[in-house]
Design a protein around this motif. Structure first.
Motif, PDB file in Angstrom:
ATOM      1  N   VAL A  45      13.385  44.550  -4.040  1.00 25.99           N
ATOM      2  CA  VAL A  45      14.180  44.203  -5.214  1.00 25.99           C
ATOM      3  C   VAL A  45      13.204  43.729  -6.284  1.00 25.99           C
ATOM      4  O   VAL A  45      12.831  42.568  -6.343  1.00 25.99           O
ATOM      5  CB  VAL A  45      15.213  43.115  -4.887  1.00 25.99           C
ATOM      6  CG1 VAL A  45      16.084  42.812  -6.103  1.00 25.99           C
ATOM      7  CG2 VAL A  45      16.074  43.541  -3.701  1.00 25.99           C
ATOM      8  N   GLY A  46      12.741  44.666  -7.111  1.00 27.45           N
ATOM      9  CA  GLY A  46      11.646  44.355  -8.006  1.00 27.45           C
ATOM     10  C   GLY A  46      10.330  44.358  -7.235  1.00 27.45           C
ATOM     11  O   GLY A  46      10.285  44.747  -6.060  1.00 27.45           O
ATOM     12  N   LEU A 106      23.896  45.901  -4.809  1.00 31.46           N
ATOM     13  CA  LEU A 106      23.362  44.540  -4.822  1.00 31.46           C
ATOM     14  C   LEU A 106      22.001  44.506  -5.501  1.00 31.46           C
ATOM     15  O   LEU A 106      21.700  43.603  -6.290  1.00 31.46           O
ATOM     16  CB  LEU A 106      23.255  44.000  -3.398  1.00 31.46           C
ATOM     17  CG  LEU A 106      22.671  42.595  -3.244  1.00 31.46           C
ATOM     18  CD1 LEU A 106      23.504  41.568  -4.017  1.00 31.46           C
ATOM     19  CD2 LEU A 106      22.581  42.215  -1.765  1.00 31.46           C
ATOM     20  N   LEU A 107      21.167  45.506  -5.222  1.00 32.81           N
ATOM     21  CA  LEU A 107      19.849  45.583  -5.854  1.00 32.81           C
ATOM     22  C   LEU A 107      19.990  45.587  -7.374  1.00 32.81           C
ATOM     23  O   LEU A 107      19.323  44.810  -8.077  1.00 32.81           O
ATOM     24  CB  LEU A 107      19.115  46.829  -5.365  1.00 32.81           C
ATOM     25  CG  LEU A 107      17.657  47.003  -5.804  1.00 32.81           C
ATOM     26  CD1 LEU A 107      16.894  47.848  -4.787  1.00 32.81           C
ATOM     27  CD2 LEU A 107      17.553  47.674  -7.179  1.00 32.81           C
ATOM     28  N   HIS A 108      20.842  46.461  -7.886  1.00 31.32           N
ATOM     29  CA  HIS A 108      20.994  46.563  -9.337  1.00 31.32           C
ATOM     30  C   HIS A 108      21.639  45.321  -9.930  1.00 31.32           C
ATOM     31  O   HIS A 108      21.329  44.933 -11.068  1.00 31.32           O
ATOM     32  CB  HIS A 108      21.792  47.807  -9.696  1.00 31.32           C
ATOM     33  CG  HIS A 108      21.048  49.079  -9.456  1.00 31.32           C
ATOM     34  ND1 HIS A 108      19.934  49.430 -10.185  1.00 31.32           N
ATOM     35  CD2 HIS A 108      21.226  50.076  -8.548  1.00 31.32           C
ATOM     36  CE1 HIS A 108      19.462  50.585  -9.757  1.00 31.32           C
ATOM     37  NE2 HIS A 108      20.217  51.004  -8.764  1.00 31.32           N
ATOM     38  N   ARG A 109      22.494  44.670  -9.164  1.00 24.59           N
ATOM     39  CA  ARG A 109      23.102  43.430  -9.654  1.00 24.59           C
ATOM     40  C   ARG A 109      22.046  42.346  -9.845  1.00 24.59           C
ATOM     41  O   ARG A 109      22.094  41.574 -10.809  1.00 24.59           O
ATOM     42  CB  ARG A 109      24.174  42.947  -8.672  1.00 24.59           C
ATOM     43  CG  ARG A 109      24.912  41.699  -9.142  1.00 24.59           C
ATOM     44  CD  ARG A 109      25.890  41.202  -8.110  1.00 24.59           C
ATOM     45  NE  ARG A 109      26.505  39.952  -8.519  1.00 24.59           N
ATOM     46  CZ  ARG A 109      27.110  39.116  -7.690  1.00 24.59           C
ATOM     47  NH1 ARG A 109      27.199  39.413  -6.392  1.00 24.59           N
ATOM     48  NH2 ARG A 109      27.636  37.980  -8.140  1.00 24.59           N
ATOM     49  N   THR A 160       8.357  31.416  -6.589  1.00 25.97           N
ATOM     50  CA  THR A 160       8.998  30.454  -5.697  1.00 25.97           C
ATOM     51  C   THR A 160      10.517  30.497  -5.725  1.00 25.97           C
ATOM     52  O   THR A 160      11.156  29.879  -4.872  1.00 25.97           O
ATOM     53  CB  THR A 160       8.548  29.027  -6.044  1.00 25.97           C
ATOM     54  OG1 THR A 160       8.952  28.722  -7.395  1.00 25.97           O
ATOM     55  CG2 THR A 160       7.032  28.898  -5.939  1.00 25.97           C
ATOM     56  N   ALA A 161      11.105  31.189  -6.702  1.00 25.27           N
ATOM     57  CA  ALA A 161      12.568  31.229  -6.769  1.00 25.27           C
ATOM     58  C   ALA A 161      13.041  32.440  -7.557  1.00 25.27           C
ATOM     59  O   ALA A 161      12.362  32.900  -8.479  1.00 25.27           O
ATOM     60  CB  ALA A 161      13.117  29.949  -7.405  1.00 25.27           C
ATOM     61  N   ILE A 162      14.206  32.941  -7.151  1.00 22.51           N
ATOM     62  CA  ILE A 162      14.942  33.957  -7.899  1.00 22.51           C
ATOM     63  C   ILE A 162      16.352  33.433  -8.041  1.00 22.51           C
ATOM     64  O   ILE A 162      17.044  33.208  -7.037  1.00 22.51           O
ATOM     65  CB  ILE A 162      14.946  35.320  -7.184  1.00 22.51           C
ATOM     66  CG1 ILE A 162      13.524  35.869  -7.037  1.00 22.51           C
ATOM     67  CG2 ILE A 162      15.825  36.317  -7.931  1.00 22.51           C
ATOM     68  CD1 ILE A 162      13.456  37.162  -6.235  1.00 22.51           C
ATOM     69  N   GLY A 163      16.800  33.218  -9.289  1.00 20.94           N
ATOM     70  CA  GLY A 163      18.089  32.566  -9.481  1.00 20.94           C
ATOM     71  C   GLY A 163      18.059  31.197  -8.827  1.00 20.94           C
ATOM     72  O   GLY A 163      17.146  30.414  -9.042  1.00 20.94           O
ATOM     73  N   LEU A 212      12.380  40.092  -2.184  1.00 20.04           N
ATOM     74  CA  LEU A 212      13.628  40.497  -1.534  1.00 20.04           C
ATOM     75  C   LEU A 212      13.605  41.988  -1.218  1.00 20.04           C
ATOM     76  O   LEU A 212      13.010  42.782  -1.947  1.00 20.04           O
ATOM     77  CB  LEU A 212      14.820  40.177  -2.434  1.00 20.04           C
ATOM     78  CG  LEU A 212      15.019  38.712  -2.832  1.00 20.04           C
ATOM     79  CD1 LEU A 212      16.184  38.576  -3.799  1.00 20.04           C
ATOM     80  CD2 LEU A 212      15.233  37.837  -1.601  1.00 20.04           C
ATOM     81  N   PHE A 213      14.294  42.356  -0.126  1.00 17.60           N
ATOM     82  CA  PHE A 213      14.494  43.748   0.276  1.00 17.60           C
ATOM     83  C   PHE A 213      15.981  43.955   0.525  1.00 17.60           C
ATOM     84  O   PHE A 213      16.657  43.087   1.078  1.00 17.60           O
ATOM     85  CB  PHE A 213      13.781  44.072   1.596  1.00 17.60           C
ATOM     86  CG  PHE A 213      12.293  43.941   1.609  1.00 17.60           C
ATOM     87  CD1 PHE A 213      11.476  45.069   1.572  1.00 17.60           C
ATOM     88  CD2 PHE A 213      11.691  42.691   1.717  1.00 17.60           C
ATOM     89  CE1 PHE A 213      10.100  44.960   1.618  1.00 17.60           C
ATOM     90  CE2 PHE A 213      10.317  42.565   1.770  1.00 17.60           C
ATOM     91  CZ  PHE A 213       9.514  43.703   1.716  1.00 17.60           C
TER      92      PHE A 213
END
Length: 246
Positions: free
Chosen positions: A98-99, A117-120, A204-207, A110-111
């Motif tokens: 994911v990116g 979900l990926l595009h979201r 260290t974080a996504i959202g 993330l995978f």
């Protein structure tokens, strides 16, 4: 032959290979009782060679990506898929990152095999902040917070200003940066615009999802409440130990 198709789609082999696994008695229930290809059983009740069947489609994995590996399926060096079980490369639908994080950046990756979900997650409409911890070659000069938050910084070779970003100074050469977009090498180029150089960088974080407790190279599947946490926009409050990423 539903079970044959299910197991083959999870990367354990071709349908012919999986049919042979059934004939060899390698597919069982948790108690070791042999299953047959036409049995109707829950996913969690299927074991192969005594190990639980991999998660079904629709998964989201979190990895602490180490330095020196590439977010690619094919590369002369090590790739992130080398850190997962080999059969994860053969899952259908495919498991994708994911990116990306570049080879010299570590941290939260993330995978998923869930395209929606990926595009979201990556969609600009999601407005998901990403948090990075940076170790710098020189002391911060003092005006970086205002510059990054201004929404007026234009990176070299670009014409559109960056969205406002927040910077927390952790030490003279240590900083936490929260950005709301993902331009090419954005964090490194932001500090380069101030005359500084990033020596070590870790996401260290996504959202609202933070990287906690995973050793470099380790990974695990996220549960539903952790996936929901991604879409929470919360500012991180913890400070990482930078000795691990120097």
């Amino acid at each position: 032959m539903r079970l044959v198709r299910l197991i083959a789609n999870l990367g354990y082999g071709s349908r012919k290979d999986v049919a042979w696994m059934f004939r060899e008695g390698r597919v069982t229930d948790p108690d070791g009782e042999v299953l047959y290809a036409d049995d109707k059983v829950e996913h969690a009740q299927i074991f192969i060679d005594g190990e639980p069947l991999d998660p079904p489609t629709g998964i989201l994995l979190m990895m602490n990506k180490p330095l020196g590996v590439t977010c690619s399926r094919k590369d002369p060096g090590r790739v992130v898929y080398d850190l997962l079980p080999p059969r994860y490369r053969a899952r259908n639908p495919a498991l994708s990152t994911v990116g990306r994080l570049d080879r010299d950046t570590s941290g939260l990756l993330l995978f998923t095999d869930d395209g929606a979900l990926l595009h979201r997650i990556i969609s600009p409409r999601a407005n998901l902040g990403k948090v990075y911890e940076a170790t710098l070659a020189q002391d911060l000069r003092g005006d970086e917070q205002a510059l990054f938050a201004s929404g007026m910084l234009i990176l070299e070779s670009e014409t559109t200003p960056l969205l406002p970003a927040s910077l927390d100074v952790l030490a003279p050469r240590h900083a936490r940066l929260r950005i709301a977009e993902g331009r090419y090498h954005q964090v490194r180029r932001m500090f380069a615009a101030t005359g500084n150089h990033v020596q070590a960088l870790q996401r260290t974080a996504i959202g609202g999802l933070q990287l906690d407790g995973l050793a470099p190279g380790a990974w695990r599947q996220l549960v539903a409440d952790e996936i929901a946490r991604i879409f929470e926009s919360t500012e991180p409050t913890h400070v990482l130990d930078f000795t691990a990423i120097r």
